[in-house]
Design a protein around this motif. Structure first.
Motif, PDB file in Angstrom:
ATOM      1  N   ALA A 218      -7.855  -1.553  11.646  1.00  0.00           N
ATOM      2  CA  ALA A 218      -8.547  -2.345  12.406  1.00  0.00           C
ATOM      3  C   ALA A 218      -7.462  -3.532  12.610  1.00  0.00           C
ATOM      4  O   ALA A 218      -7.152  -3.997  13.945  1.00  0.00           O
ATOM      5  N   LEU A 219      -6.995  -4.205  11.923  1.00  0.00           N
ATOM      6  CA  LEU A 219      -6.071  -5.396  11.831  1.00  0.00           C
ATOM      7  C   LEU A 219      -4.650  -4.842  12.593  1.00  0.00           C
ATOM      8  O   LEU A 219      -3.953  -5.420  13.363  1.00  0.00           O
ATOM      9  N   PHE A 220      -3.969  -3.516  12.342  1.00  0.00           N
ATOM     10  CA  PHE A 220      -2.890  -2.907  12.854  1.00  0.00           C
ATOM     11  C   PHE A 220      -3.132  -2.570  14.307  1.00  0.00           C
ATOM     12  O   PHE A 220      -2.436  -3.030  15.313  1.00  0.00           O
ATOM     13  N   ALA A 221      -4.228  -1.893  14.487  1.00  0.00           N
ATOM     14  CA  ALA A 221      -4.613  -1.584  16.058  1.00  0.00           C
ATOM     15  C   ALA A 221      -4.815  -3.047  16.968  1.00  0.00           C
ATOM     16  O   ALA A 221      -4.377  -3.329  18.019  1.00  0.00           O
ATOM     17  N   ALA A 222      -5.602  -4.164  16.315  1.00  0.00           N
ATOM     18  CA  ALA A 222      -5.625  -5.374  16.743  1.00  0.00           C
ATOM     19  C   ALA A 222      -4.441  -6.128  17.373  1.00  0.00           C
ATOM     20  O   ALA A 222      -4.354  -6.856  18.361  1.00  0.00           O
ATOM     21  N   THR A 223      -3.367  -6.055  16.287  1.00  0.00           N
ATOM     22  CA  THR A 223      -2.201  -6.690  16.350  1.00  0.00           C
ATOM     23  C   THR A 223      -1.512  -5.961  17.598  1.00  0.00           C
ATOM     24  O   THR A 223      -0.714  -6.528  18.306  1.00  0.00           O
ATOM     25  N   LEU A 224      -1.439  -4.663  17.708  1.00  0.00           N
ATOM     26  CA  LEU A 224      -0.769  -4.066  18.601  1.00  0.00           C
ATOM     27  C   LEU A 224      -1.200  -4.432  20.294  1.00  0.00           C
ATOM     28  O   LEU A 224      -0.516  -4.400  21.157  1.00  0.00           O
ATOM     29  N   PHE A 252      -2.381  -8.491   8.575  1.00  0.00           N
ATOM     30  CA  PHE A 252      -2.231  -7.336   8.165  1.00  0.00           C
ATOM     31  C   PHE A 252      -1.433  -7.049   7.159  1.00  0.00           C
ATOM     32  O   PHE A 252      -1.640  -6.052   6.127  1.00  0.00           O
ATOM     33  N   ALA A 253      -0.455  -7.731   7.382  1.00  0.00           N
ATOM     34  CA  ALA A 253       0.770  -7.307   6.098  1.00  0.00           C
ATOM     35  C   ALA A 253       0.171  -8.013   4.583  1.00  0.00           C
ATOM     36  O   ALA A 253       0.255  -7.158   3.682  1.00  0.00           O
ATOM     37  N   LEU A 254      -0.672  -9.034   4.782  1.00  0.00           N
ATOM     38  CA  LEU A 254      -1.142  -9.483   3.203  1.00  0.00           C
ATOM     39  C   LEU A 254      -2.050  -8.558   2.893  1.00  0.00           C
ATOM     40  O   LEU A 254      -2.215  -8.420   1.690  1.00  0.00           O
ATOM     41  N   TRP A 255      -3.079  -8.120   3.756  1.00  0.00           N
ATOM     42  CA  TRP A 255      -3.906  -7.132   3.333  1.00  0.00           C
ATOM     43  C   TRP A 255      -3.491  -5.993   2.598  1.00  0.00           C
ATOM     44  O   TRP A 255      -3.817  -5.356   1.747  1.00  0.00           O
ATOM     45  N   GLU A 256      -2.353  -5.379   3.580  1.00  0.00           N
ATOM     46  CA  GLU A 256      -1.775  -4.003   2.959  1.00  0.00           C
ATOM     47  C   GLU A 256      -0.998  -4.396   1.762  1.00  0.00           C
ATOM     48  O   GLU A 256      -1.098  -3.288   0.792  1.00  0.00           O
ATOM     49  N   LEU A 257      -0.533  -5.356   1.523  1.00  0.00           N
ATOM     50  CA  LEU A 257       0.044  -5.686   0.077  1.00  0.00           C
ATOM     51  C   LEU A 257      -0.833  -5.633  -1.158  1.00  0.00           C
ATOM     52  O   LEU A 257      -0.634  -5.547  -2.043  1.00  0.00           O
ATOM     53  N   ARG A 258      -2.138  -5.974  -0.781  1.00  0.00           N
ATOM     54  CA  ARG A 258      -3.305  -6.158  -1.765  1.00  0.00           C
ATOM     55  C   ARG A 258      -3.963  -4.558  -1.985  1.00  0.00           C
ATOM     56  O   ARG A 258      -4.627  -4.311  -2.991  1.00  0.00           O
ATOM     57  N   ARG A 259      -3.640  -3.570  -0.975  1.00  0.00           N
ATOM     58  CA  ARG A 259      -4.408  -2.315  -1.109  1.00  0.00           C
ATOM     59  C   ARG A 259      -3.432  -1.390  -1.989  1.00  0.00           C
ATOM     60  O   ARG A 259      -2.227  -1.399  -1.981  1.00  0.00           O
ATOM     61  N   PRO A 260      -4.229  -0.679  -2.911  1.00  0.00           N
ATOM     62  CA  PRO A 260      -3.570   0.357  -3.772  1.00  0.00           C
ATOM     63  C   PRO A 260      -3.112   1.538  -2.941  1.00  0.00           C
ATOM     64  O   PRO A 260      -2.036   2.168  -3.341  1.00  0.00           O
ATOM     65  N   ASP A 261      -3.913   1.975  -2.146  1.00  0.00           N
ATOM     66  CA  ASP A 261      -3.462   3.097  -1.116  1.00  0.00           C
ATOM     67  C   ASP A 261      -3.402   2.610   0.395  1.00  0.00           C
ATOM     68  O   ASP A 261      -4.492   2.970   1.241  1.00  0.00           O
ATOM     69  N   PRO A 262      -2.625   1.745   0.699  1.00  0.00           N
ATOM     70  CA  PRO A 262      -2.576   1.037   2.126  1.00  0.00           C
ATOM     71  C   PRO A 262      -2.334   1.814   3.338  1.00  0.00           C
ATOM     72  O   PRO A 262      -1.783   3.222   3.112  1.00  0.00           O
ATOM     73  N   PHE A 263      -3.084   1.737   4.546  1.00  0.00           N
ATOM     74  CA  PHE A 263      -2.662   2.396   5.689  1.00  0.00           C
ATOM     75  C   PHE A 263      -1.207   2.515   5.896  1.00  0.00           C
ATOM     76  O   PHE A 263      -0.744   3.618   6.191  1.00  0.00           O
ATOM     77  N   ILE A 264      -0.320   1.410   5.961  1.00  0.00           N
ATOM     78  CA  ILE A 264       1.221   1.513   6.198  1.00  0.00           C
ATOM     79  C   ILE A 264       1.471   0.639   4.859  1.00  0.00           C
ATOM     80  O   ILE A 264       1.235  -0.459   4.659  1.00  0.00           O
ATOM     81  N   ASP A 265       2.325   1.208   3.891  1.00  0.00           N
ATOM     82  CA  ASP A 265       2.882   0.633   2.907  1.00  0.00           C
ATOM     83  C   ASP A 265       3.995  -0.163   3.221  1.00  0.00           C
ATOM     84  O   ASP A 265       5.177   0.194   3.329  1.00  0.00           O
ATOM     85  N   VAL A 266       3.595  -1.583   3.529  1.00  0.00           N
ATOM     86  CA  VAL A 266       4.612  -2.641   3.894  1.00  0.00           C
ATOM     87  C   VAL A 266       5.811  -2.616   2.933  1.00  0.00           C
ATOM     88  O   VAL A 266       6.942  -3.170   3.274  1.00  0.00           O
ATOM     89  N   ARG A 267       5.519  -2.403   1.652  1.00  0.00           N
ATOM     90  CA  ARG A 267       6.567  -2.604   0.595  1.00  0.00           C
ATOM     91  C   ARG A 267       7.613  -1.303   1.006  1.00  0.00           C
ATOM     92  O   ARG A 267       8.787  -2.019   0.954  1.00  0.00           O
TER      93      ARG A 267
END
Length: 471
Positions: A218-224, A252-267
């Motif tokens: 949702a955050l990725f879609a809203a950003t785009l 979106f980046a902060l949330w993905e960094l906290r996820r063990p299995d993120p939608f997009i692994d920003v790392r």
């Protein structure tokens, strides 16, 4: 008859060529629909009594849906495999064609383009996933021939869209540009059922299925959405959309960094600068390409006075030259020289557009179409191959989807620039202003390619000269 009955064991040391027909057909659905609409906008506006500002949503709707859908579908391909996502996309493409044919007003047409955007998202990530899977199964180090075929059937085929659109309009009216998706989608569905495997060689590398990262999506879609809405109408009064996109992107980046299995692994992307440069290169290359595809096509009709079918025919040499160039040079594994030559030719093409006038002879216009065919055949092939070596194999679908997202960011920049420079009419002064914009983008593309030392390492891996250092 089911796919299980009709499939036999593929050859152990060669690419399974039964995969080629669904892969290539699925991969062309998005680019052909992104360009076929170029010559249909004026007839649609006339038929439905809609202003150009509203028919522009037929272009933007597909870009919005595709930009969001490509990495999402790519991630799902990585998680669930290519077959199910490919079949679902083919079904949506067929439905979109039916909705477009029966649409009573512009709102339904825009809805059809949104469905079409999501439906055509699966083909390219699924194809890249299958190529990587077959490379692992067969032990191929560089499937250059298959990657070349994929490039020819994606970016170079997009250029034939206006030509095909002009012919379809002449035969069956503008609704034929939507109707063509009914047989294409149905054919993709049949070929997918017959030939796509239920399991692949990458199944053992596929990450365990967890819960979908719905908030990340949702955050990725809203950003785009915020970013693309800003790019569609760049003004001081819309800067708040850019600020909103930056805020949502940070969240979106902060949330993905906290996820063990993120939608997009920003790392992964943060630690893979060469891949990020490849995405930036894709934005710049697409900006120039789509400025030509939409801007030059509109000028051929509005400034030069050609018919939709005539404008489409002028662009036909670009398609032909692109196929020839990609076919001749595609099997050569080197990548850097293709990017250098392609970006340099884009610079030359922008300069040629600066010299075009209202009374330019048709042979001169055909010459420009020939020149742009060279980067059309080289650049996207090279960018696609670069990503193949730079992306994490476990996330090849998502990475390929993101490549399309960045490509369409460039397309949106081109759309915004075309609207800003042409205004009410696609005249020659506007074309010249657009050409200066294209020259700037092409020049930047050339510069970052010249100074990108990671391309030498990619060349070494592509030619078998050493292990990758770009991961």
């Amino acid at each position: 008859m089911t796919a299980t009955v009709t499939r036999h064991a593929p050859p152990p040391d060669r690419f399974d060529r039964r995969l080629l027909s669904p892969m290539m057909l699925g991969a062309i659905l998005n680019p052909i629909n992104s360009s076929i609409i170029a010559v249909a906008l004026v007839p649609i506006a006339t038929s439905l009594g809609a202003p150009a500002s509203e028919t522009a949503w037929l272009v933007s709707a597909l870009y919005l849906a595709t930009s969001i859908g490509q990495p999402l579908i790519g991630r799902l391909v990585d998680t669930f495999g290519p077959r199910r996502l490919f079949l679902a996309g083919a079904l949506l493409t067929t439905i979109a064609g039916v909705v477009g044919v029966l649409a009573p007003n512009l709102g339904f047409l825009i809805a059809a383009r949104v469905i079409l955007g999501f439906g055509t998202c699966a083909g390219y990530p699924a194809a890249m996933y299958l190529i990587r899977s077959e490379a692992k199964r067969t032990g191929m180090r560089s499937p250059a021939g298959v990657l070349t075929a994929l490039s020819v059937t994606t970016q170079t085929i997009a250029v034939v869209g206006p030509t095909l659109g002009g012919l379809l309009i002449q035969v069956g009216g503008w609704r034929a540009t939507f109707a063509v998706n009914i047989p294409l989608g149905a054919a993709a569905l049949v070929l997918g059922l017959l030939f796509l495997p239920k399991t692949t060689a990458l199944d053992t590398e596929r990450p365990p299925r967890g819960r979908l990262d719905l908030l990340g999506i949702a955050l990725f879609a809203a950003t785009l959405v915020a970013l693309l809405l800003f790019l569609m109408d760049i003004r001081m009064t819309t800067l708040w959309l850019l600020a909103l996109a930056a805020l949502l992107g940070a969240g979106f980046a902060l949330w993905e960094l906290r996820r063990p299995d993120p939608f997009i692994d920003v790392r992964v992307f943060a630690g893979n600068i060469p891949l990020l440069v490849t995405y930036a290169r894709s934005v710049l290359a697409a900006t120039v390409s789509y400025c030509y595809l939409y801007g030059f096509t509109q000028w051929l009709e509005g400034g030069r006075g050609l018919s939709p079918s005539g404008a489409g025919l002028v662009l036909l040499p670009t398609f032909g030259v692109g196929i020839v160039v990609a076919s001749v040079f595609g099997r050569r594994p080197e990548i850097r020289w293709k990017l250098l030559l392609g970006s340099l030719t884009q610079v030359v093409m922008a300069v040629l557009l600066l010299l075009v006038g209202d009374g330019a002879p048709v042979f001169a216009l055909l010459g420009i179409a020939v020149v742009i065919g060279i980067p059309q055949g080289l650049v996207n092939l090279a960018i696609q191959n670069t990503l193949y070596y730079q992306a994490d194999p476990e996330r090849i679908g998502a990475s390929a989807g993101l490549l399309r997202t960045f490509m369409y960011l460039g397309a949106m920049l081109a759309s915004s620039a075309t609207g800003a420079f042409f205004g009410q009419r696609a005249d020659t002064p506007g074309l010249h202003e657009l050409a200066w914009f294209m020259l700037a983008a092409a020049g930047l593309f050339l510069l970052i390619t010249v100074f990108d030392r990671s391309l030498r390492r990619v060349d070494r891996e592509a030619t078998g000269g050493g292990a990758s250092e770009t991961r």
